[in-house]
Design a protein around this motif. Structure first.
Motif, PDB file in Angstrom:
ATOM      1  N   ASP A 267       1.333   2.314  13.928  1.00 40.44           N
ATOM      2  CA  ASP A 267       1.894   2.371  12.577  1.00 40.44           C
ATOM      3  C   ASP A 267       2.075   3.834  12.185  1.00 40.44           C
ATOM      4  O   ASP A 267       1.270   4.428  11.467  1.00 40.44           O
TER       5      ASP A 267
ATOM      6  N   PRO B 243       0.818  -1.228   0.000  1.00 39.14           N
ATOM      7  CA  PRO B 243       0.000   0.000   0.000  1.00 39.14           C
ATOM      8  C   PRO B 243       0.848   1.272   0.000  1.00 39.14           C
ATOM      9  O   PRO B 243       0.475   2.285  -0.568  1.00 39.14           O
ATOM     10  N   TYR B 244       1.978   1.217   0.676  1.00 34.30           N
ATOM     11  CA  TYR B 244       2.944   2.320   0.684  1.00 34.30           C
ATOM     12  C   TYR B 244       4.332   1.701   0.851  1.00 34.30           C
ATOM     13  O   TYR B 244       4.470   0.541   1.274  1.00 34.30           O
TER      14      TYR B 244
ATOM     15  N   TYR C 220       1.900   9.046   6.044  1.00 32.87           N
ATOM     16  CA  TYR C 220       1.444   9.119   4.657  1.00 32.87           C
ATOM     17  C   TYR C 220       0.031   9.695   4.568  1.00 32.87           C
ATOM     18  O   TYR C 220      -0.290  10.445   3.632  1.00 32.87           O
ATOM     19  N   SER C 221      -0.816   9.364   5.514  1.00 35.19           N
ATOM     20  CA  SER C 221      -2.210   9.810   5.438  1.00 35.19           C
ATOM     21  C   SER C 221      -2.378  11.271   5.831  1.00 35.19           C
ATOM     22  O   SER C 221      -3.294  11.943   5.362  1.00 35.19           O
ATOM     23  N   LYS C 222      -1.455  11.800   6.671  1.00 35.94           N
ATOM     24  CA  LYS C 222      -1.619  13.159   7.179  1.00 35.94           C
ATOM     25  C   LYS C 222      -0.592  14.143   6.631  1.00 35.94           C
ATOM     26  O   LYS C 222      -0.605  15.321   6.994  1.00 35.94           O
TER      27      LYS C 222
ATOM     28  N   THR D 281       7.135   0.838  -3.866  1.00 45.60           N
ATOM     29  CA  THR D 281       6.131  -0.074  -3.322  1.00 45.60           C
ATOM     30  C   THR D 281       6.390  -1.524  -3.720  1.00 45.60           C
ATOM     31  O   THR D 281       5.711  -2.429  -3.237  1.00 45.60           O
TER      32      THR D 281
ATOM     33  N   LYS E 101       2.254   4.761   8.322  1.00 46.83           N
ATOM     34  CA  LYS E 101       0.946   4.835   7.670  1.00 46.83           C
ATOM     35  C   LYS E 101       0.268   6.161   7.995  1.00 46.83           C
ATOM     36  O   LYS E 101      -0.311   6.819   7.117  1.00 46.83           O
ATOM     37  N   ALA E 102       0.375   6.565   9.265  1.00 44.48           N
ATOM     38  CA  ALA E 102      -0.239   7.829   9.680  1.00 44.48           C
ATOM     39  C   ALA E 102       0.428   9.017   8.998  1.00 44.48           C
ATOM     40  O   ALA E 102      -0.229   9.979   8.603  1.00 44.48           O
TER      41      ALA E 102
END
Length: 632
Positions: free
Chosen positions: A472, A45-46, A478-480, A430, A475-476
């Motif tokens: 994680d 996913p990333y 990348y999302s923020k 990826t 992941k956070a």
């Protein structure tokens, strides 16, 4: 911790003198294909881990590499990068301590294969006396053969190359044959998910000896690669014809190409000019094309480091890495350097110039990411200090190589010890596939290292805090926020930056992480500032008078070893810019420093019981540079 030597002194001493120049060119063990079908690789996913590789390796097909004794074909180069042991051109057993994840064979498109062809031509079949002399020198000893390399380079740069050597029909047929064979080799050793071999070549444009070289990389496979031939630089006066070629390829094939500039430190100020090719102000269209086709630059390699220079960054105590020997002139030393040239040669200054041009045109031509690579002409992609196989095959491991004069007869000549051990490209992809690696380069989610395989992440956002490092956090992030290479759009408050560095698992501990900021002030002047944001032993080390106290030094030059009793295996923090000005466009990138370690010169001194020259540097702090993040 004592770093092991990857080949023994006795083996090197016994084999270094073995002359291989009189053996047939392109000699190779039978190339064995990779077993198994190419199963689809599912991207994550990333990006979960960095991939380490080299986008700049030369084999026997490069005219200068062959002239200096390289007899390793793309097959051997790829086998070596995958982790196999091979025999170098000078007869030494060579093996990487760890395989690479990917490799680009970037042989010169100009005169590709001509020295090989000349070597294999009978003297009686040559009419030109210069070609006869070159042919006979290549059949002599290694030092004589290297004269051919220097003379051919000089002949190309002066436009006095014998026409018999570069007759168009002959060159076209030879290029087709060599390119097709290289494509076959790259396909043979490409193994998606395990090792990626990408198609590419080097566009070696020099203007009066000033380097404007680019490595061109294809995203595509053999079918599209065969639709073109590597584009030569002869007759061009700038990069625009290369961009035309790349554009035409993409339009005709549906494929993709990108170009990676390298060695701007040898351009005598013309690589990152403020003007267009015609000398007038750079236009928005010129800026757009450069940014589109050249998203990444090679900032560190064997021929010096191009991050910054002490004359440009006078308040940066670490700005002199890899400068010595490469700051005095262009590549052939045909033109010496003047102080006003430095601004057009180094990445940090170019990033600032990009902001200036963007203010005027609306487009930033120098919004690039940063990688490292080797530029090795031995066919051996080695970037480790304790396993350096030299720039050319005639300076593979041996007692005298660090003190060898590179440019005989020139007072400002470089010496063997001026070479760096190399660099690596680190890519947050990826998947380990052509497509994923190319796409990571295109979006600039990449970083440079001077050789160590440290893992470095950087993100920017508007709401990061120290509590991010739970669960994680990647992941956070990348999302923020956005990762290195990205653009952070306007937001509320002050931007925060997440940086993390993990040491090379078999390498040195880390000293510190710095963030380098560049911006244009209210008066229209480009500025920079360096912040130490996290460091080892924070209870003992403090910032005094604007400088962080040194990490210490455990290097033992008598044994070419060091200890990880200082430094830290991991550093990470969330940092906010205390000088942030809302609405002001700025870039930020991280620089990660290791503790001091021995250079290849120190390993050679111990291995061969060789006395270094007085000017030889024997230890240094290796490093990584992330791609910038632009804010505003």
């Amino acid at each position: 911790m004592k770093r092991s030597l990857l080949f023994s002194a006795s083996a090197a001493t016994a084999l270094i003198a073995v002359p291989l120049l009189n053996q047939p060119a392109n000699m190779s063990a039978e190339a064995s294909p990779i077993n198994g079908s190419e199963k689809p690789v599912t991207p994550s996913p990333y990006p979960e881990r960095p991939l380490f590789g080299d986008t700049h390796l030369h084999t026997t097909n490069s005219f200068d590499a062959f002239g200096a004794g390289n007899r390793l074909s793309p097959n051997e180069a790829l086998r070596f990068a995958r982790g196999e042991e091979i025999i170098s051109s000078s007869g030494i057993q060579a093996k990487l301590s760890r395989p690479l994840d990917f490799l680009v064979i970037a042989d010169h498109s100009d005169a590709i294969g001509v020295t090989t062809d000349l070597y294999n031509t009978a003297e009686a079949d040559l009419n030109d006396p210069v070609l006869k002399r070159w042919r006979n020198l290549m059949h002599g000893d290694r030092n004589q053969a290297y004269l051919v390399t220097r003379e051919i380079i000089a002949a190309f740069q002066s436009g006095k190359i014998p026409q018999e050597l570069i007759r168009p029909d002959r060159v076209t047929a030879m290029t087709r044959r060599i390119w097709d064979a290289q494509i076959d080799s790259v396909e043979r050793y490409n193994e998606p998910g395990k090792f990626t071999a990408l198609h590419g070549f080097e566009f070696s444009l020099s203007i009066k000896g000033n380097s404007l070289h680019r490595n061109v990389i294809l995203r595509d496979g053999a079918d599209k690669a065969r639709s073109v031939l590597p584009f030569p630089s002869q007759g061009t006066k700038g990069p625009e014809p290369l961009w035309d070629y790349m554009e035409a390829y993409e339009r005709a094939s549906g494929g993709k190409m990108l170009a990676i500039p390298h060695n701007p430190n040898l351009s005598n100020g013309i690589f990152f000019a403020l003007t267009g090719q015609d000398g007038g102000p750079m236009t928005a269209e010129q800026a757009r094309r450069r940014a589109a086709f050249e998203p990444v630059i090679e900032v560190t390699q064997i021929k010096g480091d191009s991050e910054s220079h002490s004359l440009l960054s006078r308040n940066d105590e670490f700005a002199d890495y890899g400068d010595a020997g490469w700051e005095n002139g262009n590549a052939p030393l045909s033109q010496l350097k003047k102080p006003e040239m430095f601004g057009g040669e180094y990445a940090r200054e170019a990033l600032k110039r990009g902001l200036l041009i963007e203010q005027r045109t609306g487009v930033n031509p120098y919004a690039f990411g940063m990688i490292g690579s080797t530029d090795s002409h031995t066919g051996l992609s080695t970037a480790d200090e304790n396993n350096f196989f030299g720039k050319f095959s005639n300076d593979e491991p041996g007692a005298g190589r660090m003190n060898t004069v590179v440019n005989p007869g020139i007072a400002e000549s470089r010496i063997g010890y001026h070479y760096l051990a190399g660099g690596l490209a680190a890519v947050w992809a990826t998947a380990n596939t052509r497509e994923a690696i190319f796409d990571a380069l295109l979006r600039r989610e990449v970083y440079a290292t001077t050789g160590p395989r440290m893992s470095v992440r950087m993100f920017a956002g508007w709401s990061f805090s120290s509590s991010l490092f739970t669960g994680d956090w990647v992941k956070a992030a990348y999302s923020k926020g956005v990762p290195m290479g990205g653009n952070l759009s306007a937001g509320k408050g002050t931007p925060s930056f997440v940086v993390q560095a993990l040491k090379d698992p078999i390498g040195a501990n880390l000293d510190r992480i710095q963030i380098v900021k560049g911006w244009v002030d209210a008066k229209g002047l480009a500025q920079e500032k360096i912040y130490d944001v996290v460091w080892s032993a924070p209870k003992k080390r403090k910032i005094a008078k604007g400088r962080l106290t040194p990490v210490g030094d455990t290097v033992d030059l008598a044994t070419a070893s060091y200890s990880n009793s200082i430094g830290a295996p991991e550093l990470r923090t969330v940092w906010r810019d205390p000088d942030f000005t809302k609405g002001q466009k700025a870039f930020y990138y991280a620089r990660v420093l290791e503790i001091p370690t021995p250079r290849w010169t120190a390993y050679d001194a111990v291995r061969f019981k060789a006395k270094p020259s007085a000017g030889a540097k024997l230890k240094d702090q290796e490093r990584a540079y992330t791609s910038p993040i632009w804010v505003g």
